[in-house]
Design a protein around this motif. Structure first.
Motif, PDB file in Angstrom:
ATOM      1  N   ARG A  37     -12.940 -12.596 -10.568  1.00 40.46           N
ATOM      2  CA  ARG A  37     -11.821 -12.234 -10.367  1.00 40.46           C
ATOM      3  C   ARG A  37     -11.546 -11.392  -8.848  1.00 40.46           C
ATOM      4  O   ARG A  37     -12.505 -10.585  -8.866  1.00 40.46           O
ATOM      5  CB  ARG A  37     -10.835 -11.508 -11.255  1.00 40.46           C
ATOM      6  N   ALA A  38     -10.577 -11.344  -8.027  1.00 43.63           N
ATOM      7  CA  ALA A  38     -10.569 -10.855  -6.950  1.00 43.63           C
ATOM      8  C   ALA A  38      -9.866  -9.360  -7.284  1.00 43.63           C
ATOM      9  O   ALA A  38      -8.871  -9.295  -7.785  1.00 43.63           O
ATOM     10  CB  ALA A  38      -9.749 -11.534  -5.977  1.00 43.63           C
ATOM     11  N   ALA A  39     -10.917  -8.388  -6.893  1.00 38.80           N
ATOM     12  CA  ALA A  39     -10.284  -7.242  -7.464  1.00 38.80           C
ATOM     13  C   ALA A  39      -9.495  -6.475  -6.150  1.00 38.80           C
ATOM     14  O   ALA A  39      -9.482  -6.873  -5.097  1.00 38.80           O
ATOM     15  CB  ALA A  39     -11.614  -6.162  -7.438  1.00 38.80           C
ATOM     16  N   SER A  40      -8.559  -5.517  -6.720  1.00 34.78           N
ATOM     17  CA  SER A  40      -7.559  -4.695  -5.722  1.00 34.78           C
ATOM     18  C   SER A  40      -8.738  -4.061  -4.993  1.00 34.78           C
ATOM     19  O   SER A  40      -9.263  -3.182  -5.211  1.00 34.78           O
ATOM     20  CB  SER A  40      -6.522  -4.132  -6.328  1.00 34.78           C
ATOM     21  N   ILE A  41      -8.412  -4.295  -3.389  1.00 37.73           N
ATOM     22  CA  ILE A  41      -9.324  -3.262  -2.592  1.00 37.73           C
ATOM     23  C   ILE A  41      -8.172  -2.498  -2.010  1.00 37.73           C
ATOM     24  O   ILE A  41      -7.041  -2.846  -1.571  1.00 37.73           O
ATOM     25  CB  ILE A  41      -9.693  -4.326  -1.199  1.00 37.73           C
ATOM     26  N   GLN A  42      -8.467  -1.106  -1.770  1.00 39.05           N
ATOM     27  CA  GLN A  42      -7.577  -0.192  -1.285  1.00 39.05           C
ATOM     28  C   GLN A  42      -8.365   1.052  -0.407  1.00 39.05           C
ATOM     29  O   GLN A  42      -9.604   1.090  -0.974  1.00 39.05           O
ATOM     30  CB  GLN A  42      -6.800   0.680  -2.340  1.00 39.05           C
ATOM     31  N   PRO A  43      -7.771   1.345   0.575  1.00 42.42           N
ATOM     32  CA  PRO A  43      -8.372   2.759   1.192  1.00 42.42           C
ATOM     33  C   PRO A  43      -8.392   3.732   0.523  1.00 42.42           C
ATOM     34  O   PRO A  43      -7.527   3.985  -0.298  1.00 42.42           O
ATOM     35  CB  PRO A  43      -7.493   2.719   2.510  1.00 42.42           C
ATOM     36  N   LEU A  44      -9.572   4.575   0.639  1.00 42.17           N
ATOM     37  CA  LEU A  44      -9.527   6.115  -0.096  1.00 42.17           C
ATOM     38  C   LEU A  44      -9.968   6.919   1.138  1.00 42.17           C
ATOM     39  O   LEU A  44     -11.044   6.621   1.675  1.00 42.17           O
ATOM     40  CB  LEU A  44     -10.433   5.873  -1.210  1.00 42.17           C
ATOM     41  N   GLU A  45      -9.596   8.261   1.048  1.00 39.81           N
ATOM     42  CA  GLU A  45     -10.198   9.114   2.197  1.00 39.81           C
ATOM     43  C   GLU A  45     -10.716  10.244   1.283  1.00 39.81           C
ATOM     44  O   GLU A  45     -10.191  10.855   0.420  1.00 39.81           O
ATOM     45  CB  GLU A  45      -8.896   9.474   3.114  1.00 39.81           C
ATOM     46  N   ILE A  46     -11.755  10.878   2.034  1.00 42.20           N
ATOM     47  CA  ILE A  46     -12.371  12.182   1.455  1.00 42.20           C
ATOM     48  C   ILE A  46     -12.288  13.213   2.861  1.00 42.20           C
ATOM     49  O   ILE A  46     -12.925  12.718   3.625  1.00 42.20           O
ATOM     50  CB  ILE A  46     -13.642  11.981   0.737  1.00 42.20           C
ATOM     51  N   PHE A  55     -13.070   5.129   2.665  1.00 37.56           N
ATOM     52  CA  PHE A  55     -13.908   4.169   2.189  1.00 37.56           C
ATOM     53  C   PHE A  55     -12.733   3.086   1.729  1.00 37.56           C
ATOM     54  O   PHE A  55     -11.701   3.126   1.446  1.00 37.56           O
ATOM     55  CB  PHE A  55     -14.537   4.535   0.986  1.00 37.56           C
ATOM     56  N   SER A  56     -13.504   1.893   1.582  1.00 39.47           N
ATOM     57  CA  SER A  56     -12.804   0.588   1.266  1.00 39.47           C
ATOM     58  C   SER A  56     -13.154   0.508  -0.513  1.00 39.47           C
ATOM     59  O   SER A  56     -14.370   0.346  -0.543  1.00 39.47           O
ATOM     60  CB  SER A  56     -13.280  -0.485   1.870  1.00 39.47           C
ATOM     61  N   VAL A  57     -12.157   0.595  -1.397  1.00 41.58           N
ATOM     62  CA  VAL A  57     -12.719   0.644  -2.673  1.00 41.58           C
ATOM     63  C   VAL A  57     -11.886  -0.572  -3.580  1.00 41.58           C
ATOM     64  O   VAL A  57     -10.925  -0.641  -3.339  1.00 41.58           O
ATOM     65  CB  VAL A  57     -12.530   2.039  -3.264  1.00 41.58           C
ATOM     66  N   GLU A  58     -12.855  -0.959  -4.511  1.00 41.57           N
ATOM     67  CA  GLU A  58     -12.308  -1.934  -5.422  1.00 41.57           C
ATOM     68  C   GLU A  58     -11.845  -0.969  -6.709  1.00 41.57           C
ATOM     69  O   GLU A  58     -12.313  -0.105  -6.857  1.00 41.57           O
ATOM     70  CB  GLU A  58     -13.486  -2.760  -5.968  1.00 41.57           C
ATOM     71  N   MET A  59     -10.677  -1.459  -7.156  1.00 40.25           N
ATOM     72  CA  MET A  59     -10.068  -0.898  -8.209  1.00 40.25           C
ATOM     73  C   MET A  59     -10.658  -1.244  -9.746  1.00 40.25           C
ATOM     74  O   MET A  59     -10.668  -2.293  -9.965  1.00 40.25           O
ATOM     75  CB  MET A  59      -8.508  -0.725  -8.199  1.00 40.25           C
ATOM     76  N   ALA A  60     -10.924  -0.155 -10.590  1.00 31.10           N
ATOM     77  CA  ALA A  60     -11.236  -0.941 -11.735  1.00 31.10           C
ATOM     78  C   ALA A  60     -10.443   0.032 -12.565  1.00 31.10           C
ATOM     79  O   ALA A  60     -10.319   1.203 -13.098  1.00 31.10           O
ATOM     80  CB  ALA A  60     -12.813  -0.340 -12.060  1.00 31.10           C
ATOM     81  N   THR A  61      -9.382  -0.829 -13.153  1.00 32.84           N
ATOM     82  CA  THR A  61      -8.218  -0.188 -13.857  1.00 32.84           C
ATOM     83  C   THR A  61      -8.275  -0.733 -15.277  1.00 32.84           C
ATOM     84  O   THR A  61      -7.980   0.092 -16.272  1.00 32.84           O
ATOM     85  CB  THR A  61      -6.917  -0.471 -13.235  1.00 32.84           C
ATOM     86  N   VAL A 157      -9.689  14.068  -2.199  1.00 27.04           N
ATOM     87  CA  VAL A 157      -9.665  12.952  -2.273  1.00 27.04           C
ATOM     88  C   VAL A 157      -8.089  12.508  -1.946  1.00 27.04           C
ATOM     89  O   VAL A 157      -7.416  12.813  -2.781  1.00 27.04           O
ATOM     90  CB  VAL A 157     -10.440  12.329  -3.327  1.00 27.04           C
ATOM     91  N   ALA A 158      -7.920  11.546  -0.943  1.00 31.53           N
ATOM     92  CA  ALA A 158      -6.685  10.978  -0.673  1.00 31.53           C
ATOM     93  C   ALA A 158      -6.567   9.597  -1.201  1.00 31.53           C
ATOM     94  O   ALA A 158      -7.263   8.552  -0.517  1.00 31.53           O
ATOM     95  CB  ALA A 158      -6.004  11.130   0.691  1.00 31.53           C
ATOM     96  N   HIS A 159      -5.729   9.285  -2.286  1.00 31.55           N
ATOM     97  CA  HIS A 159      -5.640   7.952  -2.849  1.00 31.55           C
ATOM     98  C   HIS A 159      -4.315   8.077  -3.746  1.00 31.55           C
ATOM     99  O   HIS A 159      -4.071   9.088  -4.346  1.00 31.55           O
ATOM    100  CB  HIS A 159      -6.805   7.627  -3.509  1.00 31.55           C
ATOM    101  N   PRO A 160      -3.478   7.158  -3.952  1.00 31.98           N
ATOM    102  CA  PRO A 160      -2.363   6.972  -4.731  1.00 31.98           C
ATOM    103  C   PRO A 160      -2.830   7.315  -6.167  1.00 31.98           C
ATOM    104  O   PRO A 160      -1.620   7.871  -6.864  1.00 31.98           O
ATOM    105  CB  PRO A 160      -1.839   5.836  -4.442  1.00 31.98           C
ATOM    106  N   LEU A 161      -3.869   7.350  -6.533  1.00 29.42           N
ATOM    107  CA  LEU A 161      -4.144   7.659  -8.007  1.00 29.42           C
ATOM    108  C   LEU A 161      -4.200   9.013  -8.316  1.00 29.42           C
ATOM    109  O   LEU A 161      -3.880   9.543  -9.318  1.00 29.42           O
ATOM    110  CB  LEU A 161      -5.709   7.263  -8.315  1.00 29.42           C
ATOM    111  N   PHE A 162      -4.248   9.801  -7.246  1.00 29.00           N
ATOM    112  CA  PHE A 162      -4.300  11.231  -7.271  1.00 29.00           C
ATOM    113  C   PHE A 162      -2.945  12.259  -6.714  1.00 29.00           C
ATOM    114  O   PHE A 162      -2.630  11.537  -5.785  1.00 29.00           O
ATOM    115  CB  PHE A 162      -5.611  11.767  -6.863  1.00 29.00           C
TER     116      PHE A 162
END
Length: 165
Positions: A37-46, A55-61, A157-162
């Motif tokens: 399956r294609a994982a959702s790829i999102q940007p993440l900044e530290i 970073f370009s991160v795959e999401m594991a939800t 860490v800057a990402h919508p999860l946080f």
């Protein structure tokens, strides 16, 4: 019934059956192999003392995605990773079973601050790696990334999860 019409219907029906068989094969592959399956790829900044690293991160939800993680991968390029969503914030335990590459595991609190970093984890190990406190997410990147970019506990860490507190 006209012979030509009958042949045309059989051809159309045969194509339809071939199309249905191909679609079924794709669906079965996606159901059996979650990695397909294609994982959702999102940007993440530290934000570190030496600057911001992107970073370009795959999401594991889902549970399946979190269980699979980066298992069976032979490589992970610099600047890429996987972000595990363990909402709500909780004590987290990870391991390296079936993971062929050494990783840095970055445990992140709900406010986006790095709680702990487990550097240079041992491939294929079943030793438990703990967050050491409450965390909402874990970022897995190739081993040596934290040292290379000066990433430390307390960095943001800057990402919508946080949340941004």
């Amino acid at each position: 019934m006209n012979f030509a019409l009958m042949v045309a219907r059989l051809r159309i029906g045969g194509r339809l059956m071939m199309l249905l068989a191909a679609v079924s094969a794709v669906v079965v592959t996606l159901c059996i192999n979650p990695a397909a399956r294609a994982a959702s790829i999102q940007p993440l900044e530290i934000a570190t003392k030496s600057g911001v690293r992107v970073f370009s991160v795959e999401m594991a939800t889902t549970e399946e995605e979190k269980t699979q993680g980066l298992m069976y991968r032979k490589e992970l390029p610099d600047g890429k990773g996987m972000l595990f969503d363990f909402s709500p914030e909780q004590q987290i335990s990870m391991w390296m079973k079936n993971t062929y590459i050494s990783l840095d595991m970055i445990f992140i609190r709900a406010d986006g601050r790095i709680l702990r970093i487990a550097e240079n984890t041992e491939p294929l190990s079943t030793r438990i790696i703990s967050s050491g406190g409450l965390a909402k997410g874990v970022l897995e990147v190739i081993a040596g990334t934290a040292q290379k970019y000066g990433i430390q506990p307390g960095d943001r860490v800057a990402h919508p999860l946080f949340s941004k507190r």
